[in-house]
Design an enzyme around this catalytic site. Structure first.
Site, PDB file in Angstrom:
ATOM      1  N   HIS A   1       0.837  -1.205   0.000  1.00  0.00           N
ATOM      2  CA  HIS A   1       0.000   0.000   0.000  1.00  0.00           C
ATOM      3  C   HIS A   1       0.873   1.257   0.000  1.00  0.00           C
ATOM      4  O   HIS A   1       1.925   1.299   0.639  1.00  0.00           O
ATOM      5  CB  HIS A   1      -0.902   0.034   1.229  1.00  0.00           C
ATOM      6  CG  HIS A   1      -2.097  -0.858   1.117  1.00  0.00           C
ATOM      7  ND1 HIS A   1      -3.014  -0.746   0.106  1.00  0.00           N
ATOM      8  CD2 HIS A   1      -2.536  -1.880   1.920  1.00  0.00           C
ATOM      9  CE1 HIS A   1      -3.973  -1.650   0.267  1.00  0.00           C
ATOM     10  NE2 HIS A   1      -3.703  -2.357   1.358  1.00  0.00           N
TER      11      HIS A   1
ATOM     12  N   CYS B   1       0.171   1.847  -5.856  1.00  0.00           N
ATOM     13  CA  CYS B   1      -0.842   2.667  -6.534  1.00  0.00           C
ATOM     14  C   CYS B   1      -0.380   4.115  -6.660  1.00  0.00           C
ATOM     15  O   CYS B   1       0.419   4.610  -5.870  1.00  0.00           O
ATOM     16  CB  CYS B   1      -2.159   2.638  -5.764  1.00  0.00           C
ATOM     17  SG  CYS B   1      -2.894   0.997  -5.632  1.00  0.00           S
TER      18      CYS B   1
ATOM     19  N   ARG C   1      -0.556   2.640 -11.610  1.00  0.00           N
ATOM     20  CA  ARG C   1       0.486   1.982 -10.849  1.00  0.00           C
ATOM     21  C   ARG C   1       1.823   2.706 -11.039  1.00  0.00           C
ATOM     22  O   ARG C   1       2.116   3.230 -12.121  1.00  0.00           O
ATOM     23  CB  ARG C   1       0.642   0.515 -11.271  1.00  0.00           C
ATOM     24  CG  ARG C   1      -0.594  -0.330 -11.044  1.00  0.00           C
ATOM     25  CD  ARG C   1      -0.887  -0.501  -9.572  1.00  0.00           C
ATOM     26  NE  ARG C   1      -2.048  -1.375  -9.352  1.00  0.00           N
ATOM     27  CZ  ARG C   1      -3.288  -0.933  -9.199  1.00  0.00           C
ATOM     28  NH1 ARG C   1      -3.534   0.375  -9.255  1.00  0.00           N
ATOM     29  NH2 ARG C   1      -4.284  -1.777  -9.006  1.00  0.00           N
TER      30      ARG C   1
END
Length: 371
Positions: free
Chosen positions: A270, A339, A348
């Site tokens: 993340h 991300c 991405r």
């Protein structure tokens, strides 16, 4: 100088001419130009409601040709022998100020106006009831209706309460996402990293095939001060949301392990919330170190290139020879994916590196972790 006329009794037996409130006249009356003049006595005015009409006055009487004063209406029983009249009970008018017209004007202004009048107080509002008087039923109902809010007020209050509740819920959700998820993820990732090191020290784990969600290595990025455990798989629930870095180890996105002779070691994590271990990987530049620590070995990589934006469908970046990385031949590579932009998952961000050192743990930590 005109002499004063002798006083005579009133036809009705009241006060003599030339007196006021039973007192003798003060003298000649001032005229409108500031001088003084002698006024002839006037005939008495008949009292309405008195004992009866007096003798008629005709031409030649003292009142003939005189200016008549306003008549005073006497209340029954207010006058008579032995009872003072209304004029005697009332306050005497202010005496004219001596000194001419200017002095009289000043005196009149001090009394409340040029002509000696006084201002009446403003009447109280009709809606306010007198002090101490209880409200009538009609007034009480009217005030109750005025105090009761209307439909528009009730609707605005309901809408306001909905907005406030929604705002509070949104604030709580944002606090949960941006703060509490990081707190939980850091705690879980730290616990997993310590558990890995304890198992390695006790010899409980051996290199091999790992189950989904099972930790097997620790990732170090010294430039970003990142230390996070690496687990098998990229499941949000089992791996990424726990603050760990996930390894692409399942088909169709299966990548090599660090100890493979050739291949691409692909990782994901993340960028925001849930520990956000890859939040600042966009700051990595060519030559920065990325170290993968396993039970027996340190694998040291150096950053070679980055791809700032690419669609999530571009899985070619995980090929054994990654497309767009600049590599042209098989080798031992590492690929970091996350991300972008921040707080979204629309695109991405890719960072590639090439292995430059494989150091056994028995020789101690590599220079990249000591510097």
């Amino acid at each position: 100088m005109t002499a004063l006329r002798p006083e005579r009794e009133d036809v009705y037996g009241e006060r003599p001419y030339g007196s006021y409130d039973g007192a003798p006249s003060a003298g000649p009356r001032p005229n409108h130009r500031g001088g003084r003049r002698s006024d002839p006595p006037t005939a008495p005015m008949p009292v309405i409601g008195g004992p009866g009409p007096g003798p008629a006055e005709g031409p030649g009487s003292p009142a003939d040709g005189e200016t008549m004063a306003l008549r005073r209406i006497a209340t029954p029983g207010s006058e008579g022998p032995g009872r003072p009249s209304d004029a005697s009970s009332a306050a005497a008018p202010p005496a004219p100020a001596p000194g001419g017209r200017a002095a009289r004007r000043k005196a009149a202004k001090r009394r409340g106006g040029r002509h000696g009048g006084h201002h009446e107080p403003a009447p109280a509002p009709a809606a306010a009831p007198p002090s101490g008087r209880p409200l009538s039923r009609v007034e009480a109902r009217r005030q109750a209706r005025q105090r009761k809010p209307g439909p528009a007020v009730l609707a605005s209050r309901a809408v306001g309460e909905v907005f406030i509740t929604t705002g509070v819920l949104m604030l709580l959700f944002v606090t949960y996402q941006l703060w509490w998820t990081n707190v939980r993820a850091h705690a879980q990732a730290g616990s997993e990293a310590h558990q890995l090191q304890d198992d390695w020290a006790s010899g409980k784990r051996n290199p091999g095939v790992f189950e989904a969600g099972q930790g097997f290595a620790i990732l170090h990025i010294p430039r970003l001060d990142v230390v996070a455990p690496i687990a098998e798989g990229v499941s949000n629930k089992k791996v990424l949301d726990k603050g760990m870095v996930g390894h692409y180890g399942e088909a169709p996105l299966k990548t090599a392990m660090p100890d493979a002779r050739t291949g691409n070691f692909g990782l994901a994590a993340h960028r925001n919330t849930h520990g956000e271990p890859f939040r600042y990987i966009n700051r990595l530049t060519r030559g920065d170190a990325v170290v993968v620590e396993t039970q027996d070995t340190y694998f040291v990589y150096k950053v070679t290139s980055t791809l700032p934006v690419t669609p999530p469908s571009n899985t070619a970046v995980l090929n054994p020879v990654p497309t767009g990385s600049g590599f042209t031949a098989p080798g031992r590579y590492i690929t970091l994916t996350t991300c972008t932009p921040e707080f979204t998952s629309k695109y991405r961000l890719i960072v590639w590196g090439k292995m430059v050192e494989e150091r056994p743990r028995s020789k101690g930590k590599p220079d990249a972790l000591i510097e």
